[in-house]
Design an enzyme around this catalytic site. Sequence first.
Site, PDB file in Angstrom:
ATOM      1  N   LYS A  13      -2.182  60.640  57.582  1.00 14.04           N
ATOM      2  CA  LYS A  13      -3.370  59.881  57.151  1.00 14.04           C
ATOM      3  C   LYS A  13      -3.079  58.391  57.073  1.00 14.04           C
ATOM      4  O   LYS A  13      -3.838  57.563  57.562  1.00 14.04           O
ATOM      5  CB  LYS A  13      -3.850  60.347  55.757  1.00 14.04           C
ATOM      6  CG  LYS A  13      -4.232  61.802  55.667  1.00 14.04           C
ATOM      7  CD  LYS A  13      -4.699  62.163  54.269  1.00 14.04           C
ATOM      8  CE  LYS A  13      -3.643  62.023  53.190  1.00 14.04           C
ATOM      9  NZ  LYS A  13      -2.501  62.949  53.343  1.00 14.04           N
ATOM     10  N   ARG A  88      -9.407  63.375  46.465  1.00 11.78           N
ATOM     11  CA  ARG A  88      -8.500  64.524  46.561  1.00 11.78           C
ATOM     12  C   ARG A  88      -9.027  65.700  45.763  1.00 11.78           C
ATOM     13  O   ARG A  88      -8.394  66.747  45.740  1.00 11.78           O
ATOM     14  CB  ARG A  88      -7.126  64.142  46.019  1.00 11.78           C
ATOM     15  CG  ARG A  88      -6.119  63.747  47.106  1.00 11.78           C
ATOM     16  CD  ARG A  88      -4.817  63.386  46.430  1.00 11.78           C
ATOM     17  NE  ARG A  88      -3.660  63.517  47.243  1.00 11.78           N
ATOM     18  CZ  ARG A  88      -3.024  62.479  47.800  1.00 11.78           C
ATOM     19  NH1 ARG A  88      -3.488  61.265  47.681  1.00 11.78           N
ATOM     20  NH2 ARG A  88      -1.924  62.675  48.491  1.00 11.78           N
ATOM     21  N   ARG A 127      10.309  61.132  56.438  1.00  9.77           N
ATOM     22  CA  ARG A 127       9.534  59.904  56.171  1.00  9.77           C
ATOM     23  C   ARG A 127      10.391  58.902  55.401  1.00  9.77           C
ATOM     24  O   ARG A 127      11.093  59.254  54.461  1.00  9.77           O
ATOM     25  CB  ARG A 127       8.284  60.243  55.348  1.00  9.77           C
ATOM     26  CG  ARG A 127       7.563  58.990  54.856  1.00  9.77           C
ATOM     27  CD  ARG A 127       6.113  59.218  54.550  1.00  9.77           C
ATOM     28  NE  ARG A 127       5.871  60.093  53.429  1.00  9.77           N
ATOM     29  CZ  ARG A 127       4.663  60.482  53.044  1.00  9.77           C
ATOM     30  NH1 ARG A 127       3.587  60.068  53.705  1.00  9.77           N
ATOM     31  NH2 ARG A 127       4.518  61.283  52.016  1.00  9.77           N
ATOM     32  N   ARG A 160      10.786  58.540  49.501  1.00  7.07           N
ATOM     33  CA  ARG A 160      10.001  58.548  48.259  1.00  7.07           C
ATOM     34  C   ARG A 160      10.449  59.698  47.355  1.00  7.07           C
ATOM     35  O   ARG A 160      10.755  60.771  47.844  1.00  7.07           O
ATOM     36  CB  ARG A 160       8.516  58.712  48.585  1.00  7.07           C
ATOM     37  CG  ARG A 160       7.838  57.405  48.932  1.00  7.07           C
ATOM     38  CD  ARG A 160       6.466  57.588  49.539  1.00  7.07           C
ATOM     39  NE  ARG A 160       5.642  58.616  48.913  1.00  7.07           N
ATOM     40  CZ  ARG A 160       4.423  58.947  49.343  1.00  7.07           C
ATOM     41  NH1 ARG A 160       3.896  58.314  50.385  1.00  7.07           N
ATOM     42  NH2 ARG A 160       3.730  59.880  48.761  1.00  7.07           N
ATOM     43  N   ARG A 171       3.324  69.842  46.302  1.00  9.84           N
ATOM     44  CA  ARG A 171       2.196  69.012  46.762  1.00  9.84           C
ATOM     45  C   ARG A 171       1.325  69.778  47.749  1.00  9.84           C
ATOM     46  O   ARG A 171       0.107  69.625  47.758  1.00  9.84           O
ATOM     47  CB  ARG A 171       2.725  67.709  47.392  1.00  9.84           C
ATOM     48  CG  ARG A 171       3.369  66.807  46.354  1.00  9.84           C
ATOM     49  CD  ARG A 171       4.071  65.642  46.995  1.00  9.84           C
ATOM     50  NE  ARG A 171       3.143  64.709  47.582  1.00  9.84           N
ATOM     51  CZ  ARG A 171       3.486  63.748  48.438  1.00  9.84           C
ATOM     52  NH1 ARG A 171       4.754  63.623  48.799  1.00  9.84           N
ATOM     53  NH2 ARG A 171       2.588  62.929  48.915  1.00  9.84           N
TER      54      ARG A 171
HETATM   55  P1  ADP Z   1       0.214  60.894  54.906  1.00  7.68           P
HETATM   56  O1  ADP Z   1      -0.338  59.514  54.694  1.00  7.68           O
HETATM   57  O2  ADP Z   1      -0.828  61.871  55.403  1.00  7.68           O
HETATM   58  O3  ADP Z   1       0.970  61.433  53.724  1.00  7.68           O
HETATM   59  P2  ADP Z   1       2.046  59.573  56.807  1.00  7.68           P
HETATM   60  O4  ADP Z   1       1.097  58.779  57.646  1.00  7.68           O
HETATM   61  O5  ADP Z   1       2.884  58.822  55.832  1.00  7.68           O
HETATM   62  O6  ADP Z   1       1.276  60.814  56.088  1.00  7.68           O
HETATM   63  O7  ADP Z   1       2.978  60.423  57.790  1.00  7.68           O
HETATM   64  C1  ADP Z   1       3.988  61.306  57.282  1.00  7.68           C
HETATM   65  C2  ADP Z   1       5.266  61.160  58.106  1.00  7.68           C
HETATM   66  O8  ADP Z   1       5.056  61.631  59.441  1.00  7.68           O
HETATM   67  C3  ADP Z   1       5.722  59.699  58.252  1.00  7.68           C
HETATM   68  O9  ADP Z   1       7.133  59.685  58.276  1.00  7.68           O
HETATM   69  C4  ADP Z   1       5.146  59.259  59.595  1.00  7.68           C
HETATM   70  O10 ADP Z   1       5.924  58.223  60.172  1.00  7.68           O
HETATM   71  C5  ADP Z   1       5.223  60.567  60.407  1.00  7.68           C
HETATM   72  N1  ADP Z   1       4.116  60.716  61.353  1.00  7.68           N
HETATM   73  C6  ADP Z   1       2.837  60.266  61.238  1.00  7.68           C
HETATM   74  N2  ADP Z   1       2.091  60.620  62.316  1.00  7.68           N
HETATM   75  C7  ADP Z   1       2.915  61.333  63.119  1.00  7.68           C
HETATM   76  C8  ADP Z   1       2.746  62.014  64.386  1.00  7.68           C
HETATM   77  N3  ADP Z   1       1.552  62.028  65.013  1.00  7.68           N
HETATM   78  N4  ADP Z   1       3.811  62.652  64.903  1.00  7.68           N
HETATM   79  C9  ADP Z   1       5.002  62.669  64.245  1.00  7.68           C
HETATM   80  N5  ADP Z   1       5.237  62.052  63.067  1.00  7.68           N
HETATM   81  C10 ADP Z   1       4.212  61.405  62.503  1.00  7.68           C
HETATM   82  P1  AMP Z   2      -0.035  59.673  48.726  1.00  5.31           P
HETATM   83  O1  AMP Z   2       0.677  58.391  48.901  1.00  5.31           O
HETATM   84  O2  AMP Z   2      -1.482  59.609  49.164  1.00  5.31           O
HETATM   85  O3  AMP Z   2       0.690  60.860  49.327  1.00  5.31           O
HETATM   86  O4  AMP Z   2      -0.109  59.949  47.150  1.00  5.31           O
HETATM   87  C1  AMP Z   2       1.084  60.121  46.378  1.00  5.31           C
HETATM   88  C2  AMP Z   2       0.741  60.735  45.023  1.00  5.31           C
HETATM   89  O5  AMP Z   2      -0.128  59.843  44.286  1.00  5.31           O
HETATM   90  C3  AMP Z   2       0.002  62.076  45.060  1.00  5.31           C
HETATM   91  O6  AMP Z   2       0.873  63.179  45.239  1.00  5.31           O
HETATM   92  C4  AMP Z   2      -0.665  62.053  43.683  1.00  5.31           C
HETATM   93  O7  AMP Z   2       0.251  62.365  42.642  1.00  5.31           O
HETATM   94  C5  AMP Z   2      -1.066  60.585  43.520  1.00  5.31           C
HETATM   95  N1  AMP Z   2      -2.429  60.333  44.066  1.00  5.31           N
HETATM   96  C6  AMP Z   2      -2.752  59.551  45.132  1.00  5.31           C
HETATM   97  N2  AMP Z   2      -4.080  59.567  45.353  1.00  5.31           N
HETATM   98  C7  AMP Z   2      -4.615  60.397  44.410  1.00  5.31           C
HETATM   99  C8  AMP Z   2      -5.923  60.862  44.114  1.00  5.31           C
HETATM  100  N3  AMP Z   2      -6.992  60.476  44.852  1.00  5.31           N
HETATM  101  N4  AMP Z   2      -6.087  61.697  43.068  1.00  5.31           N
HETATM  102  C9  AMP Z   2      -5.044  62.094  42.314  1.00  5.31           C
HETATM  103  N5  AMP Z   2      -3.779  61.721  42.544  1.00  5.31           N
HETATM  104  C10 AMP Z   2      -3.553  60.880  43.582  1.00  5.31           C
END
Ligand code: ADP
Ligand code: AMP
Length: 213
Positions: A13, A88, A127, A160, A171
């Site tokens: 995302k 969420r 990541r 992280r 999660r």
């Molecule tokens: P989210 O925001 O949904 O938690 P991220 O955008 O941070 O996810 O992506 C999660 C991990 O996967 C990151 O390390 C990112 O660099 C990697 N990633 C994102 N898109 C792709 C893809 N299409 N193919 C492989 N790895 C990806």
């Molecule tokens: P993210 O960076 O989007 O993966 O979010 C990391 C963490 O932040 C999540 O696992 C939750 O603990 C908290 N968080 C982020 N966005 C929300 C939301 N909209 N509602 C509740 N918790 C959130």
Amino acid sequence: MKIIMLGAPGAGKGTQAKMIAEKYGIPHISTGDIFRANIKNGTQLGMEAKQYMDQGLLVPDELTVKILLDRVAREDCAGGYVLDGFPRTIPQAEVLDEALTAQNEKIDYAIDVDVPDENIVKRMSGRRACLKCGATYHLEHIPPRTEGICDSCGSGLVLRDDDRPETVLNRLKVYHDQTQPLIDYYSRKKILRTVDGTMDMQDVFHAITAILG
Ligand code: ADP
Ligand code: AMP
């Protein structure tokens, strides 16, 4: 244009939201990034949010909704935005809808980046995040130019706390229980679009721009 990104943690995302924000000239708003910035700055909100985040739980709606509504009320959001990680829960989605309806506005698209659970744990353990500017990388798929260093701002990259495998499983469970129902919610509103998030990130982006125009 107002866009919501849906999908499991690690589905991509944030990666896609940043690209959308750049192409369409709208702000990328990540509630996770807002919480992490607060944790880094030692604010009261950050201390409260951290207790939940470290366990892979959602931060309570009361805290989350307020920071999101304050953020989208800012001037740079007048031309739209892309929300990453919000809503969420169904109550979060309802509060957002009510706030928008009161201003005669609406969400245009909810884009579900679909990635099966099997791929998620691998994605998350690879990541690496920059806590200074919010950039994310992947050790295998999207490595930084210099190992351990952010391409954008030169800060150190970290795994992280909530990306450790045992927390990721929590999660994922929280995602299925509390967030996945939003797929039906936006489907009923006829604004849901699903893209295959297992593709290469550029291909995922092409699929998204084909939807957004
Ligand atoms: P989210 O925001 O949904 O938690 P991220 O955008 O941070 O996810 O992506 C999660 C991990 O996967 C990151 O390390 C990112 O660099 C990697 N990633 C994102 N898109 C792709 C893809 N299409 N193919 C492989 N790895 C990806
Ligand atoms: P993210 O960076 O989007 O993966 O979010 C990391 C963490 O932040 C999540 O696992 C939750 O603990 C908290 N968080 C982020 N966005 C929300 C939301 N909209 N509602 C509740 N918790 C959130």
